[in-house]
Write a protein that holds these residues in place. Structure first.
Motif, mmCIF file in Angstrom:
data_model
loop_
_atom_site.group_PDB
_atom_site.id
_atom_site.type_symbol
_atom_site.label_atom_id
_atom_site.label_comp_id
_atom_site.label_asym_id
_atom_site.label_seq_id
_atom_site.Cartn_x
_atom_site.Cartn_y
_atom_site.Cartn_z
ATOM 1 N N THR A 284 0.823 -1.213 0.000
ATOM 2 C CA THR A 284 0.000 0.000 0.000
ATOM 3 C C THR A 284 0.853 1.257 0.000
ATOM 4 O OG1 THR A 284 -1.746 -1.165 1.200
ATOM 5 C CG2 THR A 284 -1.796 1.234 1.259
ATOM 6 N N ILE A 285 1.916 1.266 0.796
ATOM 7 C CA ILE A 285 2.828 2.412 0.823
ATOM 8 C C ILE A 285 3.420 2.643 -0.563
ATOM 9 C CG2 ILE A 285 5.037 3.242 1.739
ATOM 10 C CD1 ILE A 285 4.343 1.790 4.363
ATOM 11 N N TRP A 286 3.843 1.537 -1.203
ATOM 12 C CA TRP A 286 4.432 1.638 -2.553
ATOM 13 C C TRP A 286 3.434 2.235 -3.541
ATOM 14 C CZ3 TRP A 286 4.029 -3.097 -6.151
ATOM 15 C CH2 TRP A 286 4.468 -2.746 -7.440
ATOM 16 N N ARG A 287 2.208 1.697 -3.586
ATOM 17 C CA ARG A 287 1.230 2.166 -4.570
ATOM 18 C C ARG A 287 0.800 3.604 -4.289
ATOM 19 N NH1 ARG A 287 2.326 -0.091 -8.716
ATOM 20 N NH2 ARG A 287 0.458 0.887 -9.603
ATOM 21 N N THR A 288 0.704 3.979 -3.001
ATOM 22 C CA THR A 288 0.329 5.354 -2.653
ATOM 23 C C THR A 288 1.405 6.334 -3.075
ATOM 24 O OG1 THR A 288 -0.902 4.497 -0.748
ATOM 25 C CG2 THR A 288 -0.420 6.851 -0.771
ATOM 26 N N GLN A 289 2.656 5.978 -2.775
ATOM 27 C CA GLN A 289 3.761 6.857 -3.161
ATOM 28 C C GLN A 289 3.864 6.981 -4.676
ATOM 29 O OE1 GLN A 289 7.197 5.171 -1.223
ATOM 30 N NE2 GLN A 289 6.750 6.170 0.736
ATOM 31 N N MET A 290 3.650 5.880 -5.378
ATOM 32 C CA MET A 290 3.671 5.914 -6.852
ATOM 33 C C MET A 290 2.612 6.886 -7.382
ATOM 34 S SD MET A 290 5.737 3.811 -8.753
ATOM 35 C CE MET A 290 4.794 3.126 -10.108
ATOM 36 N N ALA A 291 1.402 6.815 -6.802
ATOM 37 C CA ALA A 291 0.316 7.684 -7.241
ATOM 38 C C ALA A 291 0.642 9.152 -6.962
ATOM 39 C CB ALA A 291 -0.979 7.288 -6.544
ATOM 40 N N GLN A 292 1.250 9.411 -5.796
ATOM 41 C CA GLN A 292 1.611 10.788 -5.442
ATOM 42 C C GLN A 292 2.679 11.340 -6.390
ATOM 43 O OE1 GLN A 292 2.778 10.309 -1.365
ATOM 44 N NE2 GLN A 292 0.665 10.367 -0.586
ATOM 45 N N TYR A 293 3.684 10.526 -6.706
ATOM 46 C CA TYR A 293 4.754 10.972 -7.600
ATOM 47 C C TYR A 293 4.206 11.243 -9.004
ATOM 48 C CZ TYR A 293 8.808 10.371 -4.541
ATOM 49 O OH TYR A 293 9.730 10.524 -3.552
ATOM 50 N N ARG A 294 3.313 10.378 -9.462
ATOM 51 C CA ARG A 294 2.734 10.567 -10.796
ATOM 52 C C ARG A 294 1.882 11.835 -10.846
ATOM 53 N NH1 ARG A 294 1.007 4.286 -12.044
ATOM 54 N NH2 ARG A 294 3.032 3.629 -12.891
ATOM 55 N N ALA A 295 1.158 12.090 -9.775
ATOM 56 C CA ALA A 295 0.327 13.298 -9.730
ATOM 57 C C ALA A 295 1.178 14.556 -9.827
ATOM 58 C CB ALA A 295 -0.494 13.304 -8.446
ATOM 59 N N GLN A 296 2.416 14.475 -9.331
ATOM 60 C CA GLN A 296 3.320 15.615 -9.367
ATOM 61 C C GLN A 296 4.302 15.548 -10.542
ATOM 62 O OE1 GLN A 296 5.237 15.914 -5.533
ATOM 63 N NE2 GLN A 296 3.312 15.455 -4.443
ATOM 64 N N SER A 297 4.064 14.583 -11.447
ATOM 65 C CA SER A 297 4.911 14.387 -12.634
ATOM 66 C C SER A 297 6.387 14.201 -12.252
ATOM 67 C CB SER A 297 4.778 15.584 -13.588
ATOM 68 O OG SER A 297 3.448 15.711 -14.007
ATOM 69 N N MET A 298 6.613 13.440 -11.188
ATOM 70 C CA MET A 298 7.964 13.147 -10.717
ATOM 71 C C MET A 298 8.270 11.661 -10.937
ATOM 72 S SD MET A 298 7.868 15.272 -7.136
ATOM 73 C CE MET A 298 9.479 14.676 -6.616
ATOM 74 N N GLN A 299 9.544 11.357 -11.074
ATOM 75 C CA GLN A 299 9.965 9.965 -11.273
ATOM 76 C C GLN A 299 10.130 9.271 -9.932
ATOM 77 O OE1 GLN A 299 13.655 9.473 -13.345
ATOM 78 N NE2 GLN A 299 13.451 7.258 -13.545
ATOM 79 N N TYR A 300 9.522 8.076 -9.823
ATOM 80 C CA TYR A 300 9.609 7.276 -8.594
ATOM 81 C C TYR A 300 10.818 6.358 -8.714
ATOM 82 C CZ TYR A 300 8.030 4.348 -4.694
ATOM 83 O OH TYR A 300 7.937 3.659 -3.493
ATOM 84 N N LYS A 301 11.837 6.575 -7.890
ATOM 85 C CA LYS A 301 13.102 5.860 -8.038
ATOM 86 C C LYS A 301 13.269 4.756 -6.995
ATOM 87 C CE LYS A 301 15.689 9.640 -10.191
ATOM 88 N NZ LYS A 301 16.896 10.502 -10.098
ATOM 89 N N LYS A 302 13.671 3.605 -7.470
ATOM 90 C CA LYS A 302 14.044 2.469 -6.623
ATOM 91 C C LYS A 302 15.218 1.764 -7.298
ATOM 92 C CE LYS A 302 10.815 2.313 -3.320
ATOM 93 N NZ LYS A 302 11.136 2.312 -1.879
#
Length: 715
Positions: A571-589
């Motif tokens: 859930t943390i992963w999917r929430t953070q992914m959604a937040q980054y996409r909303a801000q047009s930022m790249q989610y890095k791992k």
């Protein structure tokens, strides 16, 4: 076809690898470890010095001492590692016979005559007979399939320096294999069985598992039907294996007829009942109408229920019954039956226990050179991984616990976490209910008679395995509650809602402790003792508000906690992914983190999210596990070109690590050829923009299908 490179592990002390193998013989419980080949070498520039090197191998023809000596002989002419500057003085090949529990050995000095003998569990030397060689050959074929990698690379990484060959490469070697299996079939139970089978028998053991895997991999169903037809005349139980092969070969009507006739003779054969239930369950999934589905599930329920009566101590029968209830969407019964499953400690495959080597040489053949694969080892070591991802306990589950967890995640995927918790509280006695009931009983009440109040629960079968203590869960509660606000569960409507940590259910052990701590001097406490006794005896003449509730086994309570942790991280992963996409930022791992997240999503049965994570991993570096996860989706969606491209890379990676044989990859190629035809598949392979030497490795798998005259190869 060029053979894989030869890895060389150098000993600190001469012959210490052979001595270590001898010492471990009395501790072997399964099919035994891979074969070991030891070479004694002499440097050309220093004749007074001797060097001991060895490597492991599976799939070599072990039908006689001559065939093993021939393998040793091929190594003396190889120019790998130190071989160009050394001279081989002698070689020793060790191959374990799991039937007679002896280690067959061939000693070949150069020059000199070959000596063959065997070493028993006490380390004593014995004569090698023809019967022992027959047993050894069959064990070697079964080990080749058992120790083969499934494409993910997990098996390859477990044991260093193992060359893996295909033990059955044509119809002639198939005839030899099946002939040996026929002669030794009714001794197969001596080899043991998979960890989910409690008691090995004639049709549930490593021999039958190997045979079914061979027929499934190669598609040689006619050979399997012929073998089991002959064996069925000697024992009715074999009908279940015959039916399984018939189902594989789409001879469903004949398979059902065989099972029907056999159950008339042995109505309580649990393997046949389970086979019938499995078949009906699969047919229910593909039913054309809801009425057909309901009818097939009703029949599957009858078979599965009867099989639990026939074999109440076997995990597989109870797990099948739980799966039927899940398919019927009877969640409460599914959870109740899952709670009744007998759990076994996982018994891993026998692995070699070797002393620390002096040096390790892992050469690479030019034929396996591929830039994206060659860069994989270097990049792995520099990756950073979040500790919360490394501590996910579900990834370490094996055997019965892995299957039980799979049923639990299937329920969660279908009804959601919140609904699962509600059903759990309806089925099991929860801790707060139990403590509240206990406090009420401890208070004097003239309107109630403690002896007429009861908690009715299931018996307490002994369980073992990696179940965690409730105290450990309580210790972690504060830390995990603090982490809850980091994320939220994404509901079906896309809105976020808080994830609820499961409260503890009452395990039978706690009820027993309460019974032991009761004092006989107190009337109220004596009443509690009576209620506890009623609980453990399942007295149905007494009623209370907790009537009909069960006690949750400690291992299942632990599974809920593990599932909660998986869902929290997901859930943390999917929430953070959604937040980054909303801000047009790249989610890095890192690549390793993406691989773990892909495995997590796959475990929780979120296929699209798993593919997304695996693709992100592959964009950073090559990963056989990630590519293997994506390959499953390609196969289901019939994406031929992407399936071929993924298979080519996996075959090359396997060959890079000395494995020319993977049953799963051979099965993938065979299915492609059946669906598209050999000519088209070969053309797609050849049209791929990769070096020819890499393409030839996959052509080798396609040639095997032609050798076995698989469907689709005629064109």
């Amino acid at each position: 076809m060029v053979a894989p490179a030869v890895p060389e592990i150098t000993e600190e002390i001469l012959h210490e690898s052979i001595d270590a193998r001898t010492e471990s013989l009395n501790s072997l419980r399964e099919l035994g470890p891979p074969d070991i080949v030891h070479l004694l070498k002499q440097p050309l520039r220093n004749p007074g010095k001797q060097i001991g090197v060895y490597h492991h191998v599976t799939g070599v023809d072990a039908s006689s001492s001559a065939s093993l000596a021939a393998y040793i002989n091929t190594l003396t002419y190889k120019e790998f590692g130190q071989s160009a500057t050394t001279k081989t003085l002698e070689g020793t090949y060790c191959c374990y016979n799991a039937f007679s529990r002896v280690d067959m050995r061939v000693h070949a000095p150069f020059p000199g005559s070959v000596e063959s003998y065997c070493i028993d569990e006490r380390g004593e030397k014995r004569k090698a007979t023809e019967d022992l060689w027959l047993e050894t050959y069959l064990c070697s074929v079964l080990r080749a399939y058992s120790y083969a990698d499934d494409g993910t690379g997990d098996t390859i990484r477990k044991i260093m320096g193992v060359r893996r060959f295909n033990p059955v490469t044509n119809t002639e070697t198939e005839h030899r294999f099946l002939s040996a299996a026929e002669q030794l079939f009714f001794r197969g139970w001596q080899l043991g069985s998979d960890s989910v089978v409690q008691v090995p028998n004639n049709v549930s053991n490593h021999l039958t598992t190997g045979l079914l895997k061979y027929f499934s991999t190669t598609g040689r169903y006619a050979s399997g039907i012929n073998l089991f037809e002959k064996l069925r005349t000697q024992n009715t139980e074999v009908a279940s294996l015959l039916a399984k092969v018939l189902f594989m070969g789409n001879e469903e009507v004949q398979g059902v007829r065989i099972i029907h006739e056999a159950l008339k003779q042995a109505p309580m054969d649990y393997v046949m009942l389970d086979t019938q239930a499995e078949f009906l369950l699969k047919k229910a999934v593909t039913a054309a109408t809801p009425e057909q589905k309901e009818e097939r599930l009703r029949m599957a329920l009858g078979c599965a229920d009867r099989s639990t009566i026939a074999a109440p101590s076997e995990f597989g029968t109870w797990a099948r019954l739980a799966q039927v209830y899940v398919a019927m969407e009877d969640w409460e019964n599914a959870l109740t039956i899952l709670n009744s499953c007998p759990m076994f400690t996982y018994q891993d495959k026998d692995a070699p226990i070797m002393p620390e080597p002096k040096d390790v040489n892992l050469p690479t053949l030019p034929e396996t050179r591929l830039d994206e694969i060659d860069s994989e080892p270097e990049s792995r070591y520099s990756e950073q991984v979040d500790p919360s991802l490394l501590n996910l306990r579900a990834s370490a589950y094996r055997g019965t616990f892995k299957q039980a967890y799979g049923i639990l995640t299937e329920m969660t995927a279908k009804i959601g976490w919140d609904q699962l918790l509600k059903i759990r509280s309806n089925v099991f006695v929860m801790e707060d209910e139990y403590r509240s009931e206990k406090q009420e009983t401890a208070q004097p009440n003239t309107k109630r008679n403690a002896s007429t109040d009861a908690l009715r629960g299931t018996p307490d079968p002994a369980t073992n395995g990696n179940a965690s203590d409730a105290s450990g869960d309580e210790d972690d509660e504060e830390k995990e509650e603090a982490e809850e606000d980091e994320g939220s569960v994404l509901g079906a409507n896309g809105k976020g809602k808080e994830i609820e940590r499961p409260s503890s259910a009452v395990p039978p052990e706690d009820v027993k402790k309460d019974a032991e701590n009761v004092s006989h001097d107190s009337t109220a406490e004596a009443g509690l003792l009576t209620r506890v006794a009623d609980l453990l005896q399942g007295d149905e003449d007494h009623f209370s508000r907790l009537n009909n509730k069960r006690l949750c086994e400690r291992w299942l309570d632990s599974l809920f906690m593990v599932l909660y942790e998986d869902l929290r991280v997901y859930t943390i992963w999917r929430t953070q992914m959604a937040q980054y996409r909303a801000q047009s930022m790249q989610y890095k791992k890192s690549a390793e983190e993406w691989e773990i997240l892909g495995s997590l999503a796959e475990r929780l049965q979120h296929v699209d999210e798993a593919v997304e994570a695996y693709r992100a991993c592959l964009s950073l570096r090559f990963s056989p596990k990630a590519l293997s996860g994506i390959l499953k989706v390609f196969e289901k969606t019939k994406n031929t070109r992407d399936t071929v491209a993924a298979t080519i890379r996996l075959v090359t990676w396997q060959y890079r690590w000395y494995s020319e044989f993977s049953p799963e990859l051979l099965h993938t190629i065979r299915q492609l050829i059946e669906d598209e035809g050999a000519v088209k598949v070969r053309s797609i392979i050849q049209a791929t923009n990769l070096p020819q030497n890499v393409l030839d490795l996959t052509h080798h798998y396609a040639a095997l299908c032609a050798t076995f005259r698989s469907s689709g190869t005629d064109g």
